[in-house]
Design an enzyme around this catalytic site. Structure first.
Site, short mmCIF file in Angstrom:
data_model
loop_
_atom_site.label_atom_id
_atom_site.label_comp_id
_atom_site.label_asym_id
_atom_site.label_seq_id
_atom_site.Cartn_x
_atom_site.Cartn_y
_atom_site.Cartn_z
N LYS A 115 -65.64 -36.72 -51.56
CA LYS A 115 -65.11 -37.29 -53.06
C LYS A 115 -64.62 -35.71 -53.18
O LYS A 115 -62.98 -35.15 -53.88
CB LYS A 115 -65.03 -37.21 -54.14
CG LYS A 115 -65.61 -39.02 -54.16
CD LYS A 115 -65.85 -39.58 -55.41
CE LYS A 115 -65.08 -40.89 -54.95
NZ LYS A 115 -64.87 -42.06 -56.53
N LYS A 197 -64.02 -47.41 -44.62
CA LYS A 197 -64.28 -48.25 -45.07
C LYS A 197 -63.17 -48.61 -46.33
O LYS A 197 -62.38 -47.82 -46.10
CB LYS A 197 -65.64 -48.71 -46.19
CG LYS A 197 -65.35 -47.32 -47.47
CD LYS A 197 -65.89 -47.07 -48.32
CE LYS A 197 -66.27 -46.10 -49.09
NZ LYS A 197 -66.91 -46.43 -50.14
N LYS A 200 -60.89 -48.56 -52.61
CA LYS A 200 -59.77 -48.53 -53.91
C LYS A 200 -58.75 -47.21 -53.21
O LYS A 200 -57.71 -47.67 -54.51
CB LYS A 200 -60.58 -48.28 -55.33
CG LYS A 200 -61.04 -49.60 -55.47
CD LYS A 200 -61.62 -49.69 -57.27
CE LYS A 200 -63.15 -50.89 -57.34
NZ LYS A 200 -63.54 -50.22 -57.93
P1 TYM Z 1 -67.64 -49.00 -56.91
O1 TYM Z 1 -67.00 -50.12 -57.83
O2 TYM Z 1 -66.93 -48.52 -56.00
O3 TYM Z 1 -67.66 -50.76 -55.59
C1 TYM Z 1 -68.67 -52.13 -56.19
C2 TYM Z 1 -69.44 -52.43 -55.93
O4 TYM Z 1 -68.38 -52.85 -54.23
C3 TYM Z 1 -69.35 -52.29 -52.89
N1 TYM Z 1 -68.43 -52.04 -52.19
C4 TYM Z 1 -67.75 -52.66 -50.62
N2 TYM Z 1 -69.22 -53.40 -50.08
C5 TYM Z 1 -68.62 -53.63 -48.90
N3 TYM Z 1 -67.44 -52.89 -48.16
C6 TYM Z 1 -66.62 -52.62 -49.02
N4 TYM Z 1 -65.83 -51.83 -48.28
C7 TYM Z 1 -66.93 -51.34 -50.00
N5 TYM Z 1 -66.50 -50.72 -50.97
C8 TYM Z 1 -67.22 -50.55 -52.32
C9 TYM Z 1 -69.90 -50.76 -54.03
O5 TYM Z 1 -71.18 -50.77 -52.80
C10 TYM Z 1 -70.43 -51.54 -55.05
O6 TYM Z 1 -71.13 -52.11 -55.28
N6 TYM Z 1 -71.55 -46.64 -58.35
C11 TYM Z 1 -70.68 -47.41 -57.51
C12 TYM Z 1 -70.97 -48.25 -59.46
C13 TYM Z 1 -71.99 -48.01 -60.29
C14 TYM Z 1 -73.47 -48.70 -60.30
C15 TYM Z 1 -74.14 -48.60 -60.87
C16 TYM Z 1 -73.54 -49.36 -58.79
C17 TYM Z 1 -72.46 -47.16 -61.33
N7 TYM Z 1 -73.32 -47.92 -61.85
C18 TYM Z 1 -75.38 -49.24 -60.83
C19 TYM Z 1 -75.42 -50.00 -58.90
C20 TYM Z 1 -75.70 -49.74 -59.81
C21 TYM Z 1 -69.49 -47.34 -57.55
O7 TYM Z 1 -68.19 -47.09 -57.21
O8 TYM Z 1 -69.23 -49.23 -56.83
#
Ligand code: TYM
Length: 332
Positions: A115, A197, A200
């Site tokens: 990032k 991957k 978003k």
């Molecule tokens: P975020 O918002 O990027 O993604 C949400 C969830 O989706 C999963 N994910 C994926 N899984 C499979 N293939 C992909 N291409 C893919 N892209 C995203 C992510 O692994 C996630 O589970 N930091 C985290 C949010 C967060 C969080 C937490 C998660 C904040 N606090 C505490 C668990 C526990 C995030 O940015 O996820």
């Protein structure tokens, strides 16, 4: 809260509509596991501002993401569905935990490296301490299990290290969280660059399938998916695009790789892509209909959010007080 059950927690950022990777990698597991755990699912609004956001859009997206949790099948009565920023204890614990996290540890986080390269004009302190806030999310709720995609594994390991360090100094305070990662959908890849991957923030509109895309759009995106110059649907090395589509189809249609290979033996990629697109659209259709219905009921959504905020605060009060006591603050 049921004392017999373990705790499960996960959050999603409201930075855009969730994509198929978010759904298959994370949200689908949340729905599957919600009856077996005391569940806490949240919208990570605090995390989202590490990258500059448009306030009007962000507010709308927080509401949209929240409605999608319910539309996906999470029950606001059974689970605690909350917006992270509505429980001020996340930020408070995050500060405390940042004093138990090393600069070197945070410097090693691959997401920070990625990032800070991508947003090189805004490498803010929040981007750097992002994983500490995530550890606070997890440890505040005494989560046993954290269902996430593979990209969050390193952050989970850091949360475990912080918990271990804190417990080592002050005695048992935090539950050690385990990640829950489903093998086939741990990393759903971009439809345009299948070694990257699905993300978003991808600027290519054909790279991601959004969970609110209509059927025609979904089929069109799959039809344009980058594959290879062969015509064999199988999971051989070097066939990243096809393996990605097979993984998606396997998760969406509940078929094994062998079954998929047999189904498309002697057929071209066109048939396969159409089948993946149709199956994906059919899987998402009920959630989309439910989303439409729930979104129209603003009063219901607001009531759920308020209830979620109260439940989240109550569930975490004790942990934060315990932490205050342990570190030597005066608890009134
Ligand atoms: P975020 O918002 O990027 O993604 C949400 C969830 O989706 C999963 N994910 C994926 N899984 C499979 N293939 C992909 N291409 C893919 N892209 C995203 C992510 O692994 C996630 O589970 N930091 C985290 C949010 C967060 C969080 C937490 C998660 C904040 N606090 C505490 C668990 C526990 C995030 O940015 O996820």
């Amino acid at each position: 809260m049921d004392e017999q059950k373990k705790n499960m927690l996960s959050l999603i950022q409201p930075t855009n509509t969730p994509h198929l990777g978010n759904y298959l990698g994370a949200m689908q597991n949340w729905v599957r596991l919600q009856n077996d755990y005391n569940c806490f699912f949240g919208i990570a609004d605090l995390h989202s501002i590490t990258v500059r956001q448009d306030p009007v859009k962000l507010r709308a997206q927080i509401k949209e993401s929240y409605a999608l949790l319910i539309a996906a099948g999470l029950d606001p009565e059974k689970s605690t569905l909350f917006v992270q920023g509505h429980n001020c204890q996340h930020a408070e614990l995050s500060w405390i935990l940042s004093c138990y996290t090393q600069f070197g540890e945070l410097s090693r986080m691959t997401q920070f490296k990625d990032k800070s390269a991508k947003y090189s004009d805004n490498i803010n302190a929040g981007l750097f301490t992002y994983p500490v806030l995530m550890a606070a999310d997890i440890l505040l709720y005494q989560a046993d299990l954290v269902p996430v995609g593979a990209d969050q594994k390193q952050h989970l390991e850091l949360a475990r290290n912080i918990a271990q360090r804190f417990n080592g100094v002050y005695g048992d305070t935090f539950t050690m969280p385990d990640p829950y990662i489903t093998k086939t959908t741990a990393k759903v890849m971009s439809l345009q660059e299948p070694t990257k991957k699905m993300s978003k923030s991808d600027e290519n509109p054909n790279a991601s399938v959004w969970v609110l895309d209509d059927k025609d759009t979904i089929i069109r995106k799959f039809k344009r998916a980058v594959t290879d110059s062969e015509a064999e649907v199988c999971a051989r090395e070097g066939k990243d695009g096809i393996i990605n589509l097979m993984s998606i189809y396997s998760a969406v249609a509940g078929k094994s790789f062998e079954e998929i290979e047999a189904e498309f033996r002697g057929k071209g990629y066109g048939d396969f892509k159409l089948a993946v697109g149709e199956a994906t659209a059919d899987m998402l259709a009920p959630m989309q209909a439910e989303f439409k219905r729930i979104s129209a009921d603003k009063a219901y959504l607001e009531a759920c959010m308020k209830q979620g905020a109260e439940k989240a605060y109550k569930a975490t009060r004790k942990t934060l007080q315990k932490v205050h006591k342990k570190v030597g603050f005066v608890v009134l």
